[in-house]
Design a protein around this motif. Sequence first.
Motif, mmCIF file in Angstrom:
data_model
loop_
_atom_site.group_PDB
_atom_site.id
_atom_site.type_symbol
_atom_site.label_atom_id
_atom_site.label_comp_id
_atom_site.label_asym_id
_atom_site.label_seq_id
_atom_site.Cartn_x
_atom_site.Cartn_y
_atom_site.Cartn_z
ATOM 1 N N ALA A 100 10.287 40.461 17.310
ATOM 2 C CA ALA A 100 9.631 38.395 17.872
ATOM 3 C C ALA A 100 8.938 38.368 17.020
ATOM 4 N N ILE A 101 9.075 37.022 16.286
ATOM 5 C CA ILE A 101 7.689 36.639 15.497
ATOM 6 C C ILE A 101 6.836 35.696 16.644
ATOM 7 N N SER A 102 5.665 35.658 16.031
ATOM 8 C CA SER A 102 4.801 34.363 16.185
ATOM 9 C C SER A 102 4.505 33.474 15.019
ATOM 10 N N VAL A 103 4.286 32.384 15.624
ATOM 11 C CA VAL A 103 4.067 30.959 15.126
ATOM 12 C C VAL A 103 2.240 30.233 14.894
ATOM 13 N N SER A 104 2.101 30.315 13.980
ATOM 14 C CA SER A 104 0.336 30.080 13.659
ATOM 15 C C SER A 104 -0.075 28.231 12.837
ATOM 16 N N PHE A 105 -0.893 27.940 13.236
ATOM 17 C CA PHE A 105 -1.091 26.804 12.031
ATOM 18 C C PHE A 105 -2.592 26.795 12.235
ATOM 19 N N GLY A 106 -2.722 26.759 10.211
ATOM 20 C CA GLY A 106 -4.227 26.732 10.129
ATOM 21 C C GLY A 106 -4.752 25.704 10.315
ATOM 22 N N ASP A 107 -6.294 25.117 9.571
ATOM 23 C CA ASP A 107 -6.716 23.622 10.068
ATOM 24 C C ASP A 107 -5.351 22.704 9.128
ATOM 25 N N SER A 108 -5.508 21.330 9.461
ATOM 26 C CA SER A 108 -4.998 20.544 8.558
ATOM 27 C C SER A 108 -6.176 19.892 8.671
ATOM 28 N N LYS A 109 -6.431 19.939 7.541
ATOM 29 C CA LYS A 109 -7.280 18.771 6.355
ATOM 30 C C LYS A 109 -6.617 18.275 5.321
ATOM 31 N N ALA A 110 -6.349 16.509 5.378
ATOM 32 C CA ALA A 110 -6.006 15.511 3.991
ATOM 33 C C ALA A 110 -5.712 16.034 2.832
ATOM 34 N N GLY A 111 -4.777 16.115 1.998
ATOM 35 C CA GLY A 111 -5.179 16.384 1.068
ATOM 36 C C GLY A 111 -4.879 17.868 0.369
ATOM 37 N N GLU A 112 -4.642 19.203 1.514
ATOM 38 C CA GLU A 112 -4.759 20.605 1.428
ATOM 39 C C GLU A 112 -3.269 20.168 2.063
ATOM 40 N N MET A 113 -2.973 22.117 1.358
ATOM 41 C CA MET A 113 -1.588 22.340 1.589
ATOM 42 C C MET A 113 -1.897 22.580 2.770
ATOM 43 N N LEU A 114 -0.149 22.328 3.577
ATOM 44 C CA LEU A 114 -0.027 23.590 4.801
ATOM 45 C C LEU A 114 -0.036 24.711 5.150
ATOM 46 N N ASP A 115 -0.820 25.218 6.219
ATOM 47 C CA ASP A 115 -0.729 26.612 6.097
ATOM 48 C C ASP A 115 -0.351 26.814 7.726
ATOM 49 N N VAL A 116 0.487 27.754 7.550
ATOM 50 C CA VAL A 116 1.338 28.606 8.520
ATOM 51 C C VAL A 116 1.726 30.019 8.477
ATOM 52 N N LYS A 117 1.248 30.154 9.777
ATOM 53 C CA LYS A 117 1.249 32.045 8.925
ATOM 54 C C LYS A 117 2.701 32.541 10.193
ATOM 55 N N VAL A 118 3.122 33.310 9.656
ATOM 56 C CA VAL A 118 4.471 33.898 10.561
ATOM 57 C C VAL A 118 3.610 35.426 11.005
ATOM 58 N N SER A 119 3.759 36.020 12.186
ATOM 59 C CA SER A 119 3.722 37.296 11.831
ATOM 60 C C SER A 119 4.301 38.247 13.214
ATOM 61 N N GLN A 120 4.685 39.493 12.798
ATOM 62 C CA GLN A 120 5.221 40.157 13.727
ATOM 63 C C GLN A 120 4.759 41.249 13.926
ATOM 64 N N LYS A 121 4.203 41.555 15.695
ATOM 65 C CA LYS A 121 4.012 42.569 16.543
ATOM 66 C C LYS A 121 5.032 43.878 16.731
ATOM 67 N N GLY A 122 4.397 44.805 16.477
ATOM 68 C CA GLY A 122 5.513 45.615 17.009
ATOM 69 C C GLY A 122 6.737 45.906 16.468
ATOM 70 N N LEU A 123 7.610 45.935 15.387
ATOM 71 C CA LEU A 123 8.553 45.611 14.687
ATOM 72 C C LEU A 123 9.220 46.835 16.063
ATOM 73 N N LYS A 124 10.306 45.824 15.608
ATOM 74 C CA LYS A 124 11.798 47.389 16.425
ATOM 75 C C LYS A 124 12.208 48.087 15.394
ATOM 76 N N LYS A 125 12.595 46.975 14.804
ATOM 77 C CA LYS A 125 13.654 47.581 12.860
ATOM 78 C C LYS A 125 12.709 47.439 11.829
ATOM 79 N N TYR A 126 12.921 48.340 10.923
ATOM 80 C CA TYR A 126 12.017 48.266 10.161
ATOM 81 C C TYR A 126 12.682 48.826 8.544
ATOM 82 N N ILE A 127 12.616 48.192 7.800
ATOM 83 C CA ILE A 127 12.883 49.028 6.187
ATOM 84 C C ILE A 127 12.232 48.692 5.299
#
Length: 162
Positions: A100-127
């Motif tokens: 499962a993934i979770s998506v979180s957004f950083g602070d939004s400030k005019a003129g700055e790049m978008l900050d999007v974090k995608v995390s996965q906790k307790g992976l089911k499979k990993y290679i």
Amino acid sequence: MRSAIVDTNAFIQGYGNLGKTVSFKAPELNQKTISGTTGVGDRSYATGQFESLDSECSFASMPEAIFNALSKLDEAEIIQKKAVRTGTKVENHTWISTGAISVSFGDSKAGEMLDVKVSQKGLKKYIYEVNNQTKVRIDHDNLIVEVDGKDLMSDVRRILRG
């Protein structure tokens, strides 16, 4: 000789390239141990199992494919590829994380790049692969833990499955 990361890229299975990642933190491989006492003192024993496998990556954009992966629940698969240069040699490092993934957004400030974090906790499979050779493969549903070609759970799996 020092190694340098040349570039990183992310993919979501079935939806293609998410684009360059700003940052990527691969899961830590912390072995679970059990402690015991011997005639000469305390000792820890490796179990062949690992602590929770968690990863996180950041993007400077909001790829639509993230929402498609979010809807897959525990079956979301994110593939991270990294080119690593050591001297004149460039190696391909690949992490395939399913869970499962979770998506979180950083602070939004005019003129700055978008900050999007995608995390996965307790992976089911990993290679984890280096130059297309599997170094680590973990599959919780099938009780598989392979490290550098050695199946650490084969005896446990044989005993539990009869």
